[in-house]
Design a protein around this motif. Sequence first.
Motif, PDB file in Angstrom:
ATOM      1  N   PRO B 206       0.823  -1.229   0.000  1.00 40.16           N
ATOM      2  CA  PRO B 206       0.000   0.000   0.000  1.00 40.16           C
ATOM      3  C   PRO B 206       0.852   1.273   0.000  1.00 40.16           C
ATOM      4  O   PRO B 206       0.334   2.347  -0.276  1.00 40.16           O
ATOM      5  CB  PRO B 206      -0.798  -0.118   1.305  1.00 40.16           C
ATOM      6  CG  PRO B 206      -0.762  -1.570   1.654  1.00 40.16           C
ATOM      7  CD  PRO B 206       0.541  -2.099   1.147  1.00 40.16           C
ATOM      8  N   THR B 207       2.134   1.165   0.262  1.00 36.72           N
ATOM      9  CA  THR B 207       3.021   2.326   0.092  1.00 36.72           C
ATOM     10  C   THR B 207       3.020   2.749  -1.379  1.00 36.72           C
ATOM     11  O   THR B 207       3.118   3.926  -1.691  1.00 36.72           O
ATOM     12  CB  THR B 207       4.469   1.966   0.511  1.00 36.72           C
ATOM     13  OG1 THR B 207       4.456   1.503   1.860  1.00 36.72           O
ATOM     14  CG2 THR B 207       5.409   3.155   0.387  1.00 36.72           C
ATOM     15  N   LEU B 208       2.870   1.785  -2.265  1.00 31.83           N
ATOM     16  CA  LEU B 208       2.994   2.087  -3.699  1.00 31.83           C
ATOM     17  C   LEU B 208       1.677   2.135  -4.456  1.00 31.83           C
ATOM     18  O   LEU B 208       1.513   2.962  -5.347  1.00 31.83           O
ATOM     19  CB  LEU B 208       3.948   1.086  -4.361  1.00 31.83           C
ATOM     20  CG  LEU B 208       5.415   1.261  -3.984  1.00 31.83           C
ATOM     21  CD1 LEU B 208       6.283   0.247  -4.688  1.00 31.83           C
ATOM     22  CD2 LEU B 208       5.917   2.658  -4.343  1.00 31.83           C
ATOM     23  N   ILE B 209       0.762   1.219  -4.158  1.00 29.62           N
ATOM     24  CA  ILE B 209      -0.531   1.287  -4.860  1.00 29.62           C
ATOM     25  C   ILE B 209      -1.680   1.174  -3.857  1.00 29.62           C
ATOM     26  O   ILE B 209      -1.529   0.565  -2.795  1.00 29.62           O
ATOM     27  CB  ILE B 209      -0.688   0.202  -5.962  1.00 29.62           C
ATOM     28  CG1 ILE B 209      -0.602  -1.221  -5.359  1.00 29.62           C
ATOM     29  CG2 ILE B 209       0.325   0.384  -7.079  1.00 29.62           C
ATOM     30  CD1 ILE B 209      -1.103  -2.293  -6.302  1.00 29.62           C
ATOM     31  N   PRO B 210      -2.847   1.730  -4.187  1.00 28.77           N
ATOM     32  CA  PRO B 210      -3.983   1.654  -3.264  1.00 28.77           C
ATOM     33  C   PRO B 210      -4.447   0.208  -3.074  1.00 28.77           C
ATOM     34  O   PRO B 210      -4.312  -0.613  -3.975  1.00 28.77           O
ATOM     35  CB  PRO B 210      -5.082   2.467  -3.962  1.00 28.77           C
ATOM     36  CG  PRO B 210      -4.441   3.168  -5.100  1.00 28.77           C
ATOM     37  CD  PRO B 210      -3.172   2.462  -5.421  1.00 28.77           C
ATOM     38  N   PHE B 215      -6.089  -5.295  -4.823  1.00 29.32           N
ATOM     39  CA  PHE B 215      -7.075  -6.386  -4.839  1.00 29.32           C
ATOM     40  C   PHE B 215      -7.356  -6.838  -6.276  1.00 29.32           C
ATOM     41  O   PHE B 215      -7.491  -8.023  -6.555  1.00 29.32           O
ATOM     42  CB  PHE B 215      -8.366  -5.953  -4.145  1.00 29.32           C
ATOM     43  CG  PHE B 215      -9.365  -7.065  -4.031  1.00 29.32           C
ATOM     44  CD1 PHE B 215      -9.191  -8.091  -3.113  1.00 29.32           C
ATOM     45  CD2 PHE B 215     -10.462  -7.115  -4.876  1.00 29.32           C
ATOM     46  CE1 PHE B 215     -10.100  -9.145  -3.027  1.00 29.32           C
ATOM     47  CE2 PHE B 215     -11.375  -8.165  -4.800  1.00 29.32           C
ATOM     48  CZ  PHE B 215     -11.186  -9.183  -3.869  1.00 29.32           C
ATOM     49  N   GLU B 216      -7.401  -5.859  -7.186  1.00 31.27           N
ATOM     50  CA  GLU B 216      -7.685  -6.183  -8.600  1.00 31.27           C
ATOM     51  C   GLU B 216      -6.478  -6.757  -9.332  1.00 31.27           C
ATOM     52  O   GLU B 216      -6.631  -7.453 -10.334  1.00 31.27           O
ATOM     53  CB  GLU B 216      -8.070  -4.912  -9.373  1.00 31.27           C
ATOM     54  CG  GLU B 216      -9.434  -4.365  -9.072  1.00 31.27           C
ATOM     55  CD  GLU B 216      -9.598  -2.989  -9.724  1.00 31.27           C
ATOM     56  OE1 GLU B 216      -8.907  -2.681 -10.709  1.00 31.27           O
ATOM     57  OE2 GLU B 216     -10.419  -2.215  -9.200  1.00 31.27           O
ATOM     58  N   THR B 217      -5.278  -6.435  -8.846  1.00 33.64           N
ATOM     59  CA  THR B 217      -4.078  -6.751  -9.629  1.00 33.64           C
ATOM     60  C   THR B 217      -3.105  -7.675  -8.876  1.00 33.64           C
ATOM     61  O   THR B 217      -3.145  -8.886  -9.045  1.00 33.64           O
ATOM     62  CB  THR B 217      -3.360  -5.443 -10.024  1.00 33.64           C
ATOM     63  OG1 THR B 217      -3.077  -4.682  -8.818  1.00 33.64           O
ATOM     64  CG2 THR B 217      -4.189  -4.606 -10.954  1.00 33.64           C
ATOM     65  N   GLY B 218      -2.247  -7.087  -8.046  1.00 34.05           N
ATOM     66  CA  GLY B 218      -1.168  -7.853  -7.397  1.00 34.05           C
ATOM     67  C   GLY B 218      -1.662  -9.024  -6.583  1.00 34.05           C
ATOM     68  O   GLY B 218      -1.008 -10.084  -6.537  1.00 34.05           O
ATOM     69  N   TYR B 219      -2.801  -8.862  -5.950  1.00 38.61           N
ATOM     70  CA  TYR B 219      -3.392  -9.938  -5.141  1.00 38.61           C
ATOM     71  C   TYR B 219      -3.792 -11.124  -6.019  1.00 38.61           C
ATOM     72  O   TYR B 219      -3.502 -12.277  -5.708  1.00 38.61           O
ATOM     73  CB  TYR B 219      -4.604  -9.351  -4.406  1.00 38.61           C
ATOM     74  CG  TYR B 219      -5.485 -10.345  -3.690  1.00 38.61           C
ATOM     75  CD1 TYR B 219      -5.041 -11.018  -2.553  1.00 38.61           C
ATOM     76  CD2 TYR B 219      -6.787 -10.584  -4.133  1.00 38.61           C
ATOM     77  CE1 TYR B 219      -5.874 -11.911  -1.891  1.00 38.61           C
ATOM     78  CE2 TYR B 219      -7.623 -11.470  -3.472  1.00 38.61           C
ATOM     79  CZ  TYR B 219      -7.156 -12.139  -2.349  1.00 38.61           C
ATOM     80  OH  TYR B 219      -7.971 -13.018  -1.693  1.00 38.61           O
TER      81      TYR B 219
END
Lengths: 212, 347
Positions: B206-210, B215-219
């Motif tokens: 979360p330092t880098l993306i919301p 949830f939509e991407t990296g997860y």
Amino acid sequence: MDTRSMTSRHLENALLTLDDELAENIVFESVKGESPVKTAGNLISDALKRIGDSWENGQLSLSQVYMSGVICEKIIDKILPPQSPGRRNQPKTAIAVFEDFHLLGKRIVYSTLRASGIELMDLGGGLTSEKIVSIVKKEEIKILLISVLMLPSALRIKELKRQLAHVDVKIVVGGAPFRFDDELWKEINADYYGKDSSEALEIVNKLMETGG
Amino acid sequence: MKKKNMTSMERVLTTLSHNEPDRVPLFLLLTMHGAKELGISIQEYFSKAENVFEGQIRLQEKYNSDCFYPFFYAPIEVEAFGSEVIFREDGPPNAGNPIIKNFGDIKNLKTPRINETKVLHKVLKSIELLKEKSKGTIPIIGVAVSPFSLPVMQLGFENYFDLMYFHKDLFNHLMKINETFCIHWANAQLEAGATAICYFDPVSSPTLIPKELYFETGYQVAKRTISKIKGPTATHFASGSCLSIANLLPETGTAVVGVSVQEDLSALKQAFKNKLTVLGNLNGIEMRRWTSDEASNIVRDTIHKAARGGGFILSDNHGEIPFQVQDKTLSAIADAVREFGTYPIAE
């Protein structure tokens, strides 16, 4: 909340939802009632500062800070083009990534400053101390912002500073290694440290007020 | 009552099962220090598997770390894709110009085959040599950059944000290529003898993306990828925060989470209690100027915040200790773990 604060919050929301059209409309509406310079220095600056502060306290992420800066930079280029006399470009200011090649931090600070009406030179990334010394002397740069990601690059700013000892230039540093060690900027003899783009803007504003 | 001395492997497996071993396991994640041990440059050190093997053996013996860490350098994975790597004398190498110069290049990008990529063979050989030497008593930690974080080196941060936000199809295409590579690369290391894989995923922090974008991407990428890695993984955010996604991380299938010194360690331990083992969180940047007493005090405090009940491994917060950290500081850390980290942890 007064009208200005409401407008600024409105702009902030538009930036965070990546609604560049709405953000542009808010800014264009603002310049109907005041000069573009004032809008850049107040409305846009305030919104970007709050976004930067929210990243600092963990409420927002760096991608949101970055995207907001880029959108504002595009808008400000329309109302206050780079060669516009309203742009603050004195004392001469530049930004560089020293030795390493991680450009994001520089880009965020560059966008924030430009969106706030400050014109500065972007010297790029991967620059050696010899190259920076040569540019600083040739271009008579008075405020030099240096961004780094790697610790070894941060440590080598001390040598760069030594090489610039007899040159009238203030060094403002920022980047990840400084965020993890509050003493590091003093150890390398930097003149100032901005922990984020908001602080970098404050420092440059003060230096511009006092002539560098 | 003092517990019997365990091997490093027993110690780590016990803490991973959220029980207390004989003492807190220590992962001193040293890479470039091996070059110092061998008296050669960082570039020369990483040119041969035998150097990294020898460096890891010497470092483990010197500090009694509970793992081998044959991590070469992060850009080795983009080197496999054909990118240049730029070495320096005093720190980790950087990736050179991005291999993806414009988004159109993504369509032509090919997944490197592990068995045809020489630079990766060095890593696999060093793992094989360590496996042979340690005979299963010391965990060997392999490293794979997450498919979601690799694009920072493939096309640069700014372009990657643009891709992620505005070019979803190309983003998904790149993820497919990177996922295939990451799974093969991680499994090749496990087959060579690695005990677990450190899945470096700083962009998911979360330092880098919301959180919503994560949830939509990296997860989703992590869930797909980790489920196909045939061994345990440790997700590492390389100094980035993770507390606000603590509820999502166990669902990715990871076993360990590398945490930042910039978040409250007690809160992190509580959030991951009996779900994930916490790895961290000594400040590697400050470590460079710690006195031995400071190192000892910080280790003691860190252990007190997070070690009770197991599920904790002491380490730095970035996944690599800077080259500038002195041997005496590393020794002070290792000594302090023995002094303050023996279970049960004193009040």
